[in-house]
Scaffold this active site. Sequence first.
Site, PDB file in Angstrom:
ATOM      1  N   CYS A 165     -67.885 -40.040 -91.743  1.00 29.56           N
ATOM      2  CA  CYS A 165     -69.324 -40.288 -91.642  1.00 29.56           C
ATOM      3  C   CYS A 165     -70.188 -39.288 -92.417  1.00 29.56           C
ATOM      4  O   CYS A 165     -70.347 -39.391 -93.618  1.00 29.56           O
ATOM      5  CB  CYS A 165     -69.737 -40.350 -90.173  1.00 29.56           C
ATOM      6  SG  CYS A 165     -71.324 -41.209 -89.921  1.00 29.56           S
ATOM      7  N   GLU A 188     -65.456 -44.404 -86.722  1.00 33.27           N
ATOM      8  CA  GLU A 188     -65.470 -43.062 -86.162  1.00 33.27           C
ATOM      9  C   GLU A 188     -65.417 -43.121 -84.632  1.00 33.27           C
ATOM     10  O   GLU A 188     -66.161 -43.887 -84.003  1.00 33.27           O
ATOM     11  CB  GLU A 188     -66.749 -42.365 -86.638  1.00 33.27           C
ATOM     12  CG  GLU A 188     -66.940 -40.947 -86.156  1.00 33.27           C
ATOM     13  CD  GLU A 188     -68.235 -40.341 -86.676  1.00 33.27           C
ATOM     14  OE1 GLU A 188     -68.399 -39.116 -86.555  1.00 33.27           O
ATOM     15  OE2 GLU A 188     -69.088 -41.109 -87.195  1.00 33.27           O
ATOM     16  N   LYS A 233     -63.390 -33.839 -88.859  1.00 36.45           N
ATOM     17  CA  LYS A 233     -64.668 -33.987 -89.571  1.00 36.45           C
ATOM     18  C   LYS A 233     -65.185 -32.623 -90.010  1.00 36.45           C
ATOM     19  O   LYS A 233     -65.171 -31.659 -89.235  1.00 36.45           O
ATOM     20  CB  LYS A 233     -65.670 -34.675 -88.641  1.00 36.45           C
ATOM     21  CG  LYS A 233     -66.993 -35.056 -89.278  1.00 36.45           C
ATOM     22  CD  LYS A 233     -67.825 -35.882 -88.299  1.00 36.45           C
ATOM     23  CE  LYS A 233     -69.139 -36.357 -88.878  1.00 36.45           C
ATOM     24  NZ  LYS A 233     -69.885 -37.224 -87.937  1.00 36.45           N
TER      25      LYS A 233
END
Length: 637
Positions: free
Chosen positions: A170, A47, A115
Amino acid sequence: MTRHGFIKVCAATPEIKVADVPYNAAAIVAAAKKAAEEGAQLIVFPELSLCGYTCGDLFNQRALLDAAADGLTKLQAELPKGALTFVGAPVEVCGRLYNCAVAFCGGRVAGVVPKSCIPNYGEFYERRHFCPAERTTAEISLCGNVVPFGTDMIFRAENMPLFTVACEICEDLWVPASPSVRHALAGANIIVNLSCSDEIAGKAEYRRSLVAMQSAKLICGYVYCDSGDGESTTDMVFAGHNLICENGTLLNESRLFENGLTFADIDVDKLDGERRRCASSYYSGETVPHEFVSFVAAECGAEVERDFPQLPFVPKSGKLLAERTELILNLQTMGLVKRLGHTRCRTAVIGISGGLDSALALLVTCRAFERSGKDGRDIIAVTMPGFGTTGRTLNSSVELTKALGVTLKKVDITPSVSLHFRDIGHDPDVLDVTYENAQARMRTMILMNIANKTGGMVIGTGDLSELALGWATYNGDHMSMYAVNSGVPKTLVKHLIRFEAERLGGRARQVLQVILDTEISPELLPPDKAGNIAQKTEDIVGPYVLHDFFLYYAVRWGFAPSKVRFLAHKAFEGTYDGATVDKWLKNFYRRFFAQQFKRSCLPDGVKVGTVTLSPRGDWRMPSDASAEVWLENICGE
């Protein structure tokens, strides 16, 4: 090189410097080129790896965002063109900053995935800088191209239809409704996760369990790429814990605090087949529409770097070995306990031959009687010597019954079978199938009638491997009143007997070891001149270690014969040559198809594993299906 659905993937954690985009871009390119040289077709970086996750308020600095944009342009030009590569980077869209995974392939940006779940608790302050993704797909201008931007995107290889990839970042994994759920339901076989997960005590174990379980729940491959110690700053430490899982199995993981490349081969053919098998429940809900982004996948010339155990049915060694073995024996035992209680049978009648299967059936029956509080003397073990019985197996039968404290009954079938030959006009010097099967059917008739006479039931001894090959006499040893071994393949039979031998010890252990060391044989043909077994099963049908391997991959996973062959050649290299494997693989498919009629009318029997051939359970197959397509596929595609 044909890889039979195996996709080589890589989770790459390079050494980075926080906020030094040129340095990081060069490190990413170098790592990607090294991964591609090793054959990686899918490469995943952590990330925000282009600039560093821990930049904090530097994300509000124009200098950093401009450097990131320049870095993406460099990556587009210099990343290996054949591998689908995901790199974490900040991407600005209409005045909003998103934490993104940028996908590259073929010298261009293939798509950008923002994300969805932005953490803002504990040590995480992402909401201060990044906007959560919206559930829409748009187009943005990036690196001189118009590219798709959105969460619901699947990257699909034009030349490898099962190579389908989706992305989450994540925290997306750690929330209840992970984006990967809808990605998998929409057809993604592999999920990649670009992560920057700081390390604290106990987190690695939790992370490992989480990734493995997500891959199991979604029946997918999961590539989790974590940031390394280059992100460690101020109050947080990062360890680069990369994980690659497939349908609940951990294929590979990196060591903590060691940056580098983590490789594995994910079997997308296996995943696709398992989803197809479970389609009635897997696709029970509404599927969210996704945009499919095409790319051309690189061919991988590297060997498949996975081990395939020769004994897929036998529990692996380790601390769970005894626990798993005991569980299997208890499944067999409790199935019989239930049937004995339901039918109120006073006795259990077993044909004892001095071979593996009858020994295991007797051991399980002893367990069941002990569990039920029944007298072991009400187990009637019947030894029925005939034309092919050797002194070794007859002695083993007698000694085992003595060691276990059950009742032994001896019935010599030679006179009755000879009379039967006379009745049907068969020449006893002709050692054909009639000669053999008349003995097996006579034994079954004797067992059934003894059971009727004593108020009992006949306990079947035949195992799963014999059912797969049809190595049983129809309405002979094929039939019983309850079959305790019908879900247990031959290789597992041996393991269970060894386990029980060690548990029992003493005389029982000695006799069981003799049985384990005895050639597998139905003993339906006369012994040789020295009185030893002449009819050896594995000389006729092939080694059971091969057939159990074939059975597992053909039935449990539904693999094409060419893939089963590929796996067998890899697993048995140095044990059997390729010609031997091919010979018995063809024999397996011929017998498996030709003998289904025997499996269509099996007695009840307990299921102990993922493979069973009961017509009332997992396996429903027409008795008259042709095997030609399977036989032609063995050496083809």
